[in-house]
Design a protein around this motif. Sequence first.
Motif, PDB file in Angstrom:
ATOM      1  N   THR A  78       0.825  -1.210   0.000  1.00 50.55           N
ATOM      2  CA  THR A  78       0.000   0.000   0.000  1.00 50.55           C
ATOM      3  C   THR A  78       0.855   1.253   0.000  1.00 50.55           C
ATOM      4  O   THR A  78       0.601   2.201  -0.758  1.00 50.55           O
ATOM      5  CB  THR A  78      -0.923   0.001   1.231  1.00 50.55           C
ATOM      6  OG1 THR A  78      -1.729  -1.179   1.219  1.00 50.55           O
ATOM      7  CG2 THR A  78      -1.817   1.229   1.242  1.00 50.55           C
ATOM      8  N   TRP A  79       1.877   1.272   0.852  1.00 49.06           N
ATOM      9  CA  TRP A  79       2.734   2.459   0.948  1.00 49.06           C
ATOM     10  C   TRP A  79       3.507   2.694  -0.348  1.00 49.06           C
ATOM     11  O   TRP A  79       3.576   3.828  -0.834  1.00 49.06           O
ATOM     12  CB  TRP A  79       3.689   2.293   2.123  1.00 49.06           C
ATOM     13  CG  TRP A  79       4.531   3.507   2.402  1.00 49.06           C
ATOM     14  CD1 TRP A  79       5.862   3.645   2.194  1.00 49.06           C
ATOM     15  CD2 TRP A  79       4.080   4.764   2.913  1.00 49.06           C
ATOM     16  NE1 TRP A  79       6.284   4.894   2.548  1.00 49.06           N
ATOM     17  CE2 TRP A  79       5.213   5.611   2.998  1.00 49.06           C
ATOM     18  CE3 TRP A  79       2.838   5.247   3.310  1.00 49.06           C
ATOM     19  CZ2 TRP A  79       5.123   6.906   3.462  1.00 49.06           C
ATOM     20  CZ3 TRP A  79       2.774   6.557   3.767  1.00 49.06           C
ATOM     21  CH2 TRP A  79       3.895   7.359   3.839  1.00 49.06           C
ATOM     22  N   LEU A  80       4.067   1.621  -0.924  1.00 48.04           N
ATOM     23  CA  LEU A  80       4.791   1.770  -2.178  1.00 48.04           C
ATOM     24  C   LEU A  80       3.859   2.197  -3.305  1.00 48.04           C
ATOM     25  O   LEU A  80       4.257   2.957  -4.189  1.00 48.04           O
ATOM     26  CB  LEU A  80       5.487   0.449  -2.543  1.00 48.04           C
ATOM     27  CG  LEU A  80       6.694   0.065  -1.697  1.00 48.04           C
ATOM     28  CD1 LEU A  80       7.254  -1.283  -2.134  1.00 48.04           C
ATOM     29  CD2 LEU A  80       7.781   1.128  -1.787  1.00 48.04           C
ATOM     30  N   SER A  81       2.633   1.714  -3.276  1.00 50.10           N
ATOM     31  CA  SER A  81       1.671   2.107  -4.312  1.00 50.10           C
ATOM     32  C   SER A  81       1.355   3.596  -4.218  1.00 50.10           C
ATOM     33  O   SER A  81       1.311   4.302  -5.233  1.00 50.10           O
ATOM     34  CB  SER A  81       0.382   1.289  -4.177  1.00 50.10           C
ATOM     35  OG  SER A  81       0.641  -0.091  -4.357  1.00 50.10           O
ATOM     36  N   LEU A  82       1.143   4.094  -2.996  1.00 52.21           N
ATOM     37  CA  LEU A  82       0.803   5.498  -2.821  1.00 52.21           C
ATOM     38  C   LEU A  82       1.971   6.415  -3.150  1.00 52.21           C
ATOM     39  O   LEU A  82       1.789   7.502  -3.722  1.00 52.21           O
ATOM     40  CB  LEU A  82       0.341   5.751  -1.376  1.00 52.21           C
ATOM     41  CG  LEU A  82      -1.000   5.122  -0.975  1.00 52.21           C
ATOM     42  CD1 LEU A  82      -1.237   5.322   0.517  1.00 52.21           C
ATOM     43  CD2 LEU A  82      -2.142   5.721  -1.782  1.00 52.21           C
TER      44      LEU A  82
END
Length: 283
Positions: free
Chosen positions: A28-32
């Motif tokens: 999730t963090w890498l996607s954002l």
Amino acid sequence: MAAATRASFFRPRSVIPGFGLTFGLTVTWLSLIVLIPLAALFLKTTELTLDRFIAVVTGPRTLHALWVSFGISFAAAVVNAVFGTIVVWALVRYDFPGRRLVDAIVDVPFALPTAVAGISLTALYAENGWIGSLLAPLGIKVAFTPLGILVALVFVGLPFVVRTIQPVLADLDKQYEEAAASLGASRFETIWRVVLPTVWPALLTGFSLAFARGIGEYGSVIFIAGNMPNVSEIAPLLIVVRLEEFRYADATAIAVVMLVASFILLLIINRLQQWTERRTSER
């Protein structure tokens, strides 16, 4: 097949649980932070037709800016790979007065704002600066030329090479060098056959980091480069120029080319680094 499937579902549990939660947060963090912005960059270029995209990225001004950014960044990374290794050798293998001070100075480009670095380098290397005034009678002009870009990129890239190689060389016991010398190896042979194979993966890593930093560097370069189209204009500056002209799709087209080219080059360097590590471990 069924046994392999069952084995995959019944793997030994980690001592520290929470893989599912941590993996989900990581994705999730890498996607954002990374994936969604990059996807938006590619999506923006779809506003251009294929012919327009090719015309933008193959224009003389764009090609020259890309050549300046990638070519000079590569040259600066090579310079840092050579002299950064020498700096590491002096810091690790010799004890001299002021060594701790020199070691701390290496990190200055990390903490110094890039704009401050650019202004300082320009003041030094301008024709009326301390160093520029000495080079001017020799016909060497640094500020407001591609040579000034090289100086700025060497300045900001040096710590990446030094801090990557330093711990590896510090862990290399001097006894290996002494053993090679006792067996009749010359200084060059000792460096080539004992020291270099050990630090080579770290050297490639530092080189790739300095290269990547140079490609994206902006603040320290625009002050000393002169920013003349088809002479000393870098690709990041050209992107900013296109944004100021409200040609957002053109700017993203240049950015996509830089992104893809940087990814390919770093992939090649990482593959080379993995190959070198395997060769070193097999010895």
